[in-house]
Scaffold this motif. Sequence first.
Motif, PDB file in Angstrom:
ATOM      1  N   ARG A   1      37.601  35.849  40.116  1.00 37.47           N
ATOM      2  CA  ARG A   1      36.999  36.947  39.361  1.00 37.47           C
ATOM      3  C   ARG A   1      38.044  37.945  38.857  1.00 37.47           C
ATOM      4  N   GLU A   2      39.247  37.931  39.455  1.00 35.54           N
ATOM      5  CA  GLU A   2      40.311  38.834  39.023  1.00 35.54           C
ATOM      6  C   GLU A   2      41.214  38.205  37.965  1.00 35.54           C
ATOM      7  N   ARG A   3      40.948  36.956  37.595  1.00 33.61           N
ATOM      8  CA  ARG A   3      41.742  36.312  36.550  1.00 33.61           C
ATOM      9  C   ARG A   3      40.844  35.496  35.612  1.00 33.61           C
ATOM     10  N   PRO A   4      39.909  36.167  34.944  1.00 36.09           N
ATOM     11  CA  PRO A   4      38.972  35.461  34.060  1.00 36.09           C
ATOM     12  C   PRO A   4      39.650  34.723  32.913  1.00 36.09           C
ATOM     13  N   GLU A   5      40.870  35.146  32.556  1.00 30.45           N
ATOM     14  CA  GLU A   5      41.585  34.474  31.466  1.00 30.45           C
ATOM     15  C   GLU A   5      41.955  33.037  31.812  1.00 30.45           C
ATOM     16  N   ASP A   6      41.905  32.693  33.111  1.00 30.55           N
ATOM     17  CA  ASP A   6      42.265  31.334  33.535  1.00 30.55           C
ATOM     18  C   ASP A   6      41.058  30.401  33.622  1.00 30.55           C
ATOM     19  N   ILE A   7      39.860  30.933  33.438  1.00 33.09           N
ATOM     20  CA  ILE A   7      38.658  30.106  33.597  1.00 33.09           C
ATOM     21  C   ILE A   7      38.580  29.011  32.539  1.00 33.09           C
ATOM     22  N   GLY A   8      38.901  29.349  31.280  1.00 38.51           N
ATOM     23  CA  GLY A   8      38.878  28.338  30.216  1.00 38.51           C
ATOM     24  C   GLY A   8      39.773  27.150  30.513  1.00 38.51           C
ATOM     25  N   PRO A   9      41.067  27.370  30.792  1.00 46.55           N
ATOM     26  CA  PRO A   9      41.947  26.247  31.121  1.00 46.55           C
ATOM     27  C   PRO A   9      41.503  25.470  32.358  1.00 46.55           C
ATOM     28  N   LEU A  10      40.950  26.166  33.345  1.00 50.98           N
ATOM     29  CA  LEU A  10      40.487  25.484  34.552  1.00 50.98           C
ATOM     30  C   LEU A  10      39.306  24.562  34.245  1.00 50.98           C
ATOM     31  N   VAL A  11      38.354  25.054  33.468  1.00 51.71           N
ATOM     32  CA  VAL A  11      37.195  24.236  33.096  1.00 51.71           C
ATOM     33  C   VAL A  11      37.647  23.015  32.306  1.00 51.71           C
ATOM     34  N   GLN A  12      38.564  23.236  31.371  1.00 52.60           N
ATOM     35  CA  GLN A  12      39.082  22.113  30.572  1.00 52.60           C
ATOM     36  C   GLN A  12      39.751  21.067  31.471  1.00 52.60           C
TER      37      GLN A  12
ATOM     38  N   MET B   1      27.308  27.408  17.688  1.00 51.45           N
ATOM     39  CA  MET B   1      28.223  27.891  18.731  1.00 51.45           C
ATOM     40  C   MET B   1      29.619  27.320  18.505  1.00 51.45           C
ATOM     41  N   ALA B   2      30.594  28.186  18.523  1.00 54.30           N
ATOM     42  CA  ALA B   2      31.973  27.729  18.338  1.00 54.30           C
ATOM     43  C   ALA B   2      32.450  26.984  19.563  1.00 54.30           C
ATOM     44  N   GLU B   3      33.349  26.028  19.327  1.00 48.44           N
ATOM     45  CA  GLU B   3      33.903  25.265  20.436  1.00 48.44           C
ATOM     46  C   GLU B   3      35.356  25.639  20.610  1.00 48.44           C
ATOM     47  N   ARG B   4      35.835  25.562  21.848  1.00 51.61           N
ATOM     48  CA  ARG B   4      37.199  25.996  22.127  1.00 51.61           C
ATOM     49  C   ARG B   4      37.985  24.893  22.819  1.00 51.61           C
ATOM     50  N   GLU B   5      39.274  24.919  22.584  1.00 47.43           N
ATOM     51  CA  GLU B   5      40.193  23.991  23.246  1.00 47.43           C
ATOM     52  C   GLU B   5      41.195  24.828  24.024  1.00 47.43           C
ATOM     53  N   PHE B   6      41.309  24.569  25.297  1.00 50.57           N
ATOM     54  CA  PHE B   6      42.213  25.323  26.143  1.00 50.57           C
ATOM     55  C   PHE B   6      43.330  24.413  26.621  1.00 50.57           C
ATOM     56  N   THR B   7      44.482  25.000  26.867  1.00 47.07           N
ATOM     57  CA  THR B   7      45.597  24.241  27.420  1.00 47.07           C
ATOM     58  C   THR B   7      46.061  24.896  28.693  1.00 47.07           C
ATOM     59  N   ALA B   8      46.613  24.088  29.593  1.00 48.78           N
ATOM     60  CA  ALA B   8      47.142  24.623  30.842  1.00 48.78           C
ATOM     61  C   ALA B   8      48.446  25.357  30.562  1.00 48.78           C
ATOM     62  N   SER B   9      48.899  26.038  31.595  1.00 50.25           N
ATOM     63  CA  SER B   9      50.099  26.861  31.432  1.00 50.25           C
ATOM     64  C   SER B   9      51.294  26.056  30.943  1.00 50.25           C
ATOM     65  N   GLY B  10      51.995  26.626  29.956  1.00 49.00           N
ATOM     66  CA  GLY B  10      53.197  25.981  29.456  1.00 49.00           C
ATOM     67  C   GLY B  10      54.408  26.885  29.581  1.00 49.00           C
ATOM     68  N   ARG B  11      54.252  27.993  30.284  1.00 54.57           N
ATOM     69  CA  ARG B  11      55.343  28.945  30.430  1.00 54.57           C
ATOM     70  C   ARG B  11      56.503  28.327  31.192  1.00 54.57           C
TER      71      ARG B  11
END
Length: 355
Positions: free
Chosen positions: A192-203, A1-11
């Motif tokens: 549920r309307e912003r699944p793209e944010d789940i990775g950074p939140l979990v991290q 299983m691949a592992e991922r590294e997420f970062t919080a918003s930097g915008r």
Amino acid sequence: MAEREFTASGRRDAPILSGMIGDGPAMQEVYRLTQQVAATTATVLLLGETGTGKELVARGIHELSPRATGPFIRVNCGALSESLLESELFGHVKGAFTSAHENRTGRFEAAHGGTIFLDEINSMSYTLQVKLLRVLQEQEFERVGDTKTIRVDCRIVAATNRDLLDEIDAGRFREDLYYRLNVVPIYLPPLRERPEDIGPLVQFFAKKYALVNNRPTPKLSEDVITMLRTYAWPGNVRELQNYVERATVLSTGDTMSLSLFPPHVRGLAPIRLSRSRSGGLKTLCSELVTLGLLEAGEESIDVHERVVSLVERELILQVLKTCQGTQTKAATRLGINRNTLHKKISDYGLESEAR
């Protein structure tokens, strides 16, 4: 299983809101509106389900505003009975009611020069809505039991987890107050309307709870992120935070595994209590017992106490609210002895709701 590294918003266009994580389009709109409205004096109405971060946005509005050096006062309108909430908001004078042994400053006075955040505004009684409307229109009020008018300068940010237009149609919310509050509405999307944010939140939460518990931060696998993105998250970010804390504390390897999450998150059991009431009380009761058994685990020996106590506490709490905290009335409606009710109020820590 691949592992991922997420970062919080930097915008660069996202304002710094303490505790807010997410860089998707929906959250960018929240950041934009927050930053834009903060510099004004406009009243703000935050709309969103429980657990979406309404208080964090309210604090962000305050901290980014010219009132940032003033107080930020939070009041949960759904946590107090009508009489207690009136005293909490507007204060009272000695002798205003039986337990008023001294003068007390209300939360509006405490918020002078700053911001007051009225959470669960939809829970406020019709009577108190009239007093709030006056504060919005005239910036003045009287303490409970007093005739002296007090002027106050504070910004009001309100929040609701219900559709206030539906509440107006049902006769539970004043239309004129709605339009006074809804000057600048900010919608906080459910998770549920912003699944793209789940990775950074979990991290973010994994790092937080690993640090608190002096443990290594577990890595995230693709399988875990995929699973979490398919779950509906009825409790939103607050629910995700809870489960990530559990997984971080219970993790024994260097990777956060699927097995550390509850069966209903993994799709192996019913999600939770249904939002719909179409199934009736019997269906809701069945789902509650099912969820109680799942969360307790097969080795638990106190399932009866867990489930029954949960229902009994909520029943007593709601009846106390409808009876304005009067124990005699509540005991009569519940069909139990007043002394029995008094003991249960103490057992469940509901003293602040009773009088």
